[in-house]
Scaffold this motif. Structure first.
Motif, PDB file in Angstrom:
ATOM      1  N   PHE A 179       0.826  -1.207   0.000  1.00 52.83           N
ATOM      2  CA  PHE A 179       0.000   0.000   0.000  1.00 52.83           C
ATOM      3  C   PHE A 179       0.863   1.261   0.000  1.00 52.83           C
ATOM      4  N   LEU A 180       1.881   1.281   0.833  1.00 50.97           N
ATOM      5  CA  LEU A 180       2.746   2.456   0.908  1.00 50.97           C
ATOM      6  C   LEU A 180       3.536   2.655  -0.380  1.00 50.97           C
ATOM      7  N   SER A 181       3.932   1.567  -1.022  1.00 50.34           N
ATOM      8  CA  SER A 181       4.639   1.677  -2.298  1.00 50.34           C
ATOM      9  C   SER A 181       3.737   2.263  -3.373  1.00 50.34           C
ATOM     10  N   ILE A 182       2.487   1.851  -3.387  1.00 48.07           N
ATOM     11  CA  ILE A 182       1.528   2.411  -4.345  1.00 48.07           C
ATOM     12  C   ILE A 182       1.307   3.890  -4.058  1.00 48.07           C
ATOM     13  N   THR A 183       1.253   4.250  -2.789  1.00 43.66           N
ATOM     14  CA  THR A 183       1.091   5.649  -2.410  1.00 43.66           C
ATOM     15  C   THR A 183       2.266   6.489  -2.896  1.00 43.66           C
ATOM     16  N   VAL A 184       3.478   5.988  -2.719  1.00 41.95           N
ATOM     17  CA  VAL A 184       4.654   6.714  -3.204  1.00 41.95           C
ATOM     18  C   VAL A 184       4.609   6.839  -4.725  1.00 41.95           C
ATOM     19  N   GLY A 210       0.039   4.269  13.592  1.00 38.34           N
ATOM     20  CA  GLY A 210      -0.137   5.721  13.673  1.00 38.34           C
ATOM     21  C   GLY A 210       0.458   6.420  12.466  1.00 38.34           C
ATOM     22  N   VAL A 211       1.637   5.973  12.055  1.00 31.26           N
ATOM     23  CA  VAL A 211       2.283   6.558  10.883  1.00 31.26           C
ATOM     24  C   VAL A 211       1.490   6.216   9.620  1.00 31.26           C
ATOM     25  N   LEU A 212       0.922   5.021   9.565  1.00 28.56           N
ATOM     26  CA  LEU A 212       0.071   4.652   8.426  1.00 28.56           C
ATOM     27  C   LEU A 212      -1.138   5.572   8.339  1.00 28.56           C
ATOM     28  N   ALA A 213      -1.745   5.871   9.474  1.00 26.82           N
ATOM     29  CA  ALA A 213      -2.884   6.796   9.476  1.00 26.82           C
ATOM     30  C   ALA A 213      -2.471   8.178   8.971  1.00 26.82           C
ATOM     31  N   ILE A 214      -1.260   8.607   9.346  1.00 23.68           N
ATOM     32  CA  ILE A 214      -0.742   9.885   8.840  1.00 23.68           C
ATOM     33  C   ILE A 214      -0.575   9.807   7.322  1.00 23.68           C
ATOM     34  N   ASN A 215      -0.048   8.681   6.821  1.00 27.17           N
ATOM     35  CA  ASN A 215       0.124   8.516   5.377  1.00 27.17           C
ATOM     36  C   ASN A 215      -1.204   8.594   4.635  1.00 27.17           C
ATOM     37  N   ALA A 230       6.157   8.152   4.026  1.00 32.60           N
ATOM     38  CA  ALA A 230       5.942   6.857   3.373  1.00 32.60           C
ATOM     39  C   ALA A 230       7.211   6.013   3.414  1.00 32.60           C
ATOM     40  N   ILE A 231       8.351   6.626   3.157  1.00 35.65           N
ATOM     41  CA  ILE A 231       9.606   5.873   3.177  1.00 35.65           C
ATOM     42  C   ILE A 231       9.933   5.409   4.593  1.00 35.65           C
ATOM     43  N   ILE A 232       9.740   6.276   5.571  1.00 37.09           N
ATOM     44  CA  ILE A 232       9.972   5.888   6.965  1.00 37.09           C
ATOM     45  C   ILE A 232       9.048   4.734   7.348  1.00 37.09           C
ATOM     46  N   SER A 233       7.805   4.786   6.905  1.00 36.51           N
ATOM     47  CA  SER A 233       6.857   3.715   7.218  1.00 36.51           C
ATOM     48  C   SER A 233       7.289   2.386   6.620  1.00 36.51           C
ATOM     49  N   VAL A 234       7.758   2.419   5.383  1.00 37.47           N
ATOM     50  CA  VAL A 234       8.212   1.186   4.733  1.00 37.47           C
ATOM     51  C   VAL A 234       9.425   0.620   5.470  1.00 37.47           C
ATOM     52  N   VAL A 235      10.355   1.470   5.834  1.00 33.12           N
ATOM     53  CA  VAL A 235      11.550   1.003   6.553  1.00 33.12           C
ATOM     54  C   VAL A 235      11.163   0.397   7.897  1.00 33.12           C
ATOM     55  N   ILE A 236      10.271   1.060   8.624  1.00 34.75           N
ATOM     56  CA  ILE A 236       9.829   0.534   9.921  1.00 34.75           C
ATOM     57  C   ILE A 236       9.105  -0.799   9.731  1.00 34.75           C
ATOM     58  N   ALA A 237       8.264  -0.888   8.703  1.00 36.51           N
ATOM     59  CA  ALA A 237       7.538  -2.138   8.453  1.00 36.51           C
ATOM     60  C   ALA A 237       8.508  -3.266   8.100  1.00 36.51           C
ATOM     61  N   LEU A 238       9.530  -2.961   7.323  1.00 36.62           N
ATOM     62  CA  LEU A 238      10.525  -3.985   6.994  1.00 36.62           C
ATOM     63  C   LEU A 238      11.286  -4.433   8.240  1.00 36.62           C
ATOM     64  N   LEU A 239      11.669  -3.467   9.066  1.00 33.28           N
ATOM     65  CA  LEU A 239      12.362  -3.829  10.310  1.00 33.28           C
ATOM     66  C   LEU A 239      11.450  -4.619  11.239  1.00 33.28           C
ATOM     67  N   LEU A 240      10.178  -4.238  11.276  1.00 37.25           N
ATOM     68  CA  LEU A 240       9.225  -4.939  12.130  1.00 37.25           C
ATOM     69  C   LEU A 240       9.035  -6.376  11.680  1.00 37.25           C
ATOM     70  N   SER A 241       9.096  -6.600  10.368  1.00 33.23           N
ATOM     71  CA  SER A 241       8.957  -7.975   9.882  1.00 33.23           C
ATOM     72  C   SER A 241      10.148  -8.840  10.290  1.00 33.23           C
ATOM     73  N   LEU A 242      11.291  -8.209  10.531  1.00 32.67           N
ATOM     74  CA  LEU A 242      12.462  -8.955  10.986  1.00 32.67           C
ATOM     75  C   LEU A 242      12.388  -9.288  12.472  1.00 32.67           C
ATOM     76  N   VAL A 284       6.405  11.961   0.993  1.00 38.73           N
ATOM     77  CA  VAL A 284       7.379  10.949   0.581  1.00 38.73           C
ATOM     78  C   VAL A 284       8.198  10.490   1.787  1.00 38.73           C
ATOM     79  N   LEU A 285       8.607  11.415   2.633  1.00 40.37           N
ATOM     80  CA  LEU A 285       9.406  11.064   3.802  1.00 40.37           C
ATOM     81  C   LEU A 285       8.651  10.136   4.748  1.00 40.37           C
TER      82      LEU A 285
END
Length: 144
Positions: free
Chosen positions: A39-44, A116-121, A91-103, A88-89
């Motif tokens: 979703f965030l990639s599509i938004t970007v 919360g950041v997703l709601a902001i996006n 969305a990119i921060i959200s993707v990075v956090i989501a990737l780290l969270l998956s780890l 853009v900032l």
């Protein structure tokens, strides 16, 4: 950004973070993080496409010549640039956090933060879409 948007962003972030914490939303369910990243990639992608549409329009020249209503030292084009930078900032921060969270699957506090950041996006996406539609209306009203 306009003060009213900043206030709404803070309220949205706090409410969605608190709601996700008390609702005990399971972020491991149904590949939520993968869907979030998509979703965030599509938004970007939308944001980048809208930038190219904006810079090919004639109205962008008018935005550079008009002073912003809230802050006299910048133009409307500078305000628009600030919105795009923020969108853009976040969305990119959200993707990075989501990737780290998956780890690190046990970091539940980070998950509530990312909701919360997703709601902001989503809110920024709505603002950007509204700005783009207003630009199309303005551009076409000059042609009539």
């Amino acid at each position: 950004m306009y003060k009213r948007h900043i206030i709404v962003l803070i309220i949205i972030f706090l409410c969605s973070t608190i709601f996700s914490y008390y609702a005990k939303i399971d972020y491991l369910h149904n590949n939520f993080l993968s869907n979030l990243i998509t979703f965030l990639s599509i938004t970007v992608g939308f944001i980048i496409t809208s930038i190219s549409i904006l810079f090919s329009s004639n109205t962008i020249k008018n935005f550079y010549n008009e002073v912003d209503k809230e802050k006299n030292t910048i133009t409307k084009l500078h305000r628009l640039k600030n919105y795009y930078n923020f969108a853009v900032l976040t969305a990119i921060i959200s993707v990075v956090i989501a990737l780290l969270l998956s780890l690190f699957e046990k970091q539940i506090v980070v998950f509530h933060f990312i909701l919360g950041v997703l709601a902001i996006n989503v809110y920024i996406f709505i603002i950007m879409f509204s700005l783009l539609l207003n630009l199309f209306v303005f551009e076409n009203s000059k042609k009539l």
